[in-house]
Enzyme design. Structure first.
Site: not given
Lengths: 98, 497
Positions: B77, B152, B176
């Protein structure tokens, strides 16, 4: 009555150092109103005897040994600088002319 | 070979039937073929990945002892720093920034020989539930390209579901990791707060942020968990205790006599019928496996969402003050005539997107004098109540369960103009972050009405992350035997370009 006025949002934007257009301020003021209405549910839920929690896993005075270890070189530290002068970050003027 | 589990890839690498370079290249080929549609990645680090893969192959060839995951590819990420590799956090603010240091998560991955393929898309600074808030365009759900992959960490979950990587790293502040896992039919774990170092994780809400492992199976997730977890003196909130045996727990496949609590408050109105159908079937599978199911009530959860949307923006408004255009990131309007403050104002106007601005303003408000007690202070007290609800529940049961999200993946654009509706998607995942406990989402089937994946959430007490792996591993095995193949293998074929 609105929980927050457009002027208040403009003031918050100044505090947060974000320039905003009039259109952005109008839009945000109405959104903030809805959000504040929904989050204000937290008020009065917990009695005065309930302590606040800032961290779920409580720790205090966490220290690490004061040992010398390699750190970033000046070149590495400055590698992302928008502007530099010699081994320093170059920034716009901070104090007024007068 | 890209459709295998990380555990199988690990076994093949150890047996010498495939090399790390071949595996990396197979995944780069897949990314080239499908990522134009999926848009899971923001940056591909082919050179770095192949160098790492070659080094692992050389070590194995020389007979050196390597970590079981050495040579297995991973998607990272874009909120975690990797030295020399662009790290944007999905924001224009950090466009072009190449961090001069590795996050501890990345240091641990490199040490284990994991091959980092690239950085994955995300909602800007991890604020969002759909990855639509990325400054670099939305990521699409491989199950249905018109739908969101969660957020996210939608880039990481989409990369897994699209077979662009067998492992991924996410971060979870309010869901997330877990919500993206749920809507893409993959597995995601938010470890106990402090189990994985936050050093080099660009901060959103420091008291809630936690990095964690993502994969397509519970065992793969457990293997990755053990690589990234552990004490780090560079993070003052890091837990100084040995990492539990997650892999052993995932392989146990035995939950006889365990007490599992179903959270009463995380069900009912607003939950999609098919989500509840699959959730209840999973409960039956747990009973068949020998667990006892009891209903548990956690009355303060009703206020968790509101508390979260005060605490997280408050911390964000403070954390994001570091983006001042002085030391890194973009700088706008510095023409020699403007002051530092004017340049700062202009940079933050251009650099931050709508959702980030909204949260900074909300946090600034909640922390301002005159409103502090009514908003931030009240929210912190609610946090205490939620923690107490969990403590009372865990006194009666070993783990708690609920759906991971009230619905399956929604359409791109469906909620982007309604922040409150978007926030409601996190109602089941948020209480976990406020209490700092561990939680997993794993797939429990496809909703009958839309054929999209449903997530099953397991919550375990702080510092007992093994328990969710034990229950998750058992549930996964039970469900897979009824489906005849893993859920991720049922995803529709993507068009290959």
């Amino acid at each position: 009555m609105a929980a927050i006025s457009r002027d208040e949002v403009a003031h918050l934007a100044r505090l947060a150092r974000i320039e905003m257009t009039d259109a952005e301020l109008d839009h945000l003021a109405s959104e903030m109103d809805l959000i504040l209405e929904s989050v204000s549910r937290v008020q009065g839920v917990a009695g005065a005897d309930i302590p606040p929690t800032s961290h779920a896993i409580a720790m205090q005075n966490v220290m690490r040994p004061d040992a010398v270890v390699p750190s970033l070189t000046p070149e590495e530290s400055l590698s992302g600088a928008p502007a530099r002068e010699e081994d320093r970050f170059k920034v716009p003027q901070i104090l007024g002319e007068e | 070979m890209i459709h295998q589990s990380a555990a199988q890839m690990s076994a093949d690498l150890a047996a010498g039937s495939v090399t790390a370079v071949e595996l990396a290249n197979a995944h780069f080929d897949r990314i080239a073929a499908v990522d134009g549609d999926v848009h899971a990645f923001l940056h591909i680090d082919r050179e770095g990945a192949l160098a790492q893969a070659s080094a692992v192959d050389a070590s194995r060839k020389a007979g050196e002892k390597v970590h079981p995951l050495a040579g297995v590819p991973l998607a990272l990420k874009d909120v975690l720093t990797q030295k020399g590799v662009p790290t944007t956090c999905g924001s224009k603010m950090l466009e072009g920034w190449r961090p001069p240091y590795d996050s501890t998560v990345v240091t641990n991955l490199k040490k284990a020989g994991v091959v980092i393929l690239g950085k994955t898309n995300m909602d800007e600074f991890a604020m969002g539930s759909s990855t639509e808030n990325s400054a670099y365009g939305a990521t699409r759900n491989p199950w249905d390209l018109s739908r969101i992959p969660g957020g996210s960490g939608g880039g990481s979950s989409a990369a897994l579901a699209a077979f662009e990587a067998p492992l991924a790293i996410g971060t979870d502040t309010g869901g997330s990791i877990r919500q993206p896992a749920a809507v893409t039919g993959t597995v995601g774990v938010k470890p106990t707060y402090g189990a994985v170092s936050r050093y080099g994780l660009v901060a959103f809400s420091s008291s809630l942020d936690q990095a964690g492992p993502c994969a397509r199976t519970v065992l793969d997730t457990a293997m990755l968990h053990e690589v990234i977890a552990g004490y780090d003196p560079k993070d003052s909130t890091s837990i100084n205790a040995p990492v539990g045996k997650m892999v052993d727990a995932a392989k146990k496949l035995d939950i006889k006599g365990m007490k599992i609590g179903v959270v009463k408050e995380l069900s009912g109105d607003g939950y999609q019928a098919g989500v509840l159908t699959r959730f209840n079937e999973a409960l039956e599978a747990l009973v068949s496996a020998g667990a006892e199911i009891v209903e548990v009530s956690t009355p303060s959860f009703e206020y968790a969402l509101a508390a979260y949307y005060l605490i997280a923006p408050s911390e964000a408004s403070s954390n994001l003050a570091r983006f001042d255009s002085m030391r890194y990131g973009i700088r706008v309007g510095d023409d020699g005539s403007r002051s530092a403050e004017e340049v700062m104002n202009m940079t933050r106007e251009v650099g931050f997107g709508r959702e980030v601005k909204r949260r900074i303003i909300l946090g600034t408000y909640a922390l301002s004098s005159g409103y502090y007690d009514a908003y931030y202070g009240s929210a912190q007290k609610v946090r205490t109540l939620i923690k107490r609800d969990y403590e009372a529940a865990f006194a009666k049961v070993d783990v708690l369960v609920s759906p991971t999200c009230p619905t399956t993946a929604f359409k791109i654009g469906e909620k982007s103009d309604d922040p409150v509706a978007m926030y409601l998607n996190d109602v089941c995942t948020i209480p976990v972050n406020l209490a700092g406990i561990g939680s997993m989402s794993l797939p429990c089937g496809l909703a009958p009405e839309d054929g999209l994946p449903v997530g099953f959430q397991i919550m375990s007490p702080a510092m007992k992350d093994e328990l969710m792996y034990q229950v998750g591993g058992t549930l996964e095995a039970a469900l897979e035997s009824s489906w005849s193949k893993p859920l991720y293998a049922s995803a529709p074929e993507l068009a290959v370009k």
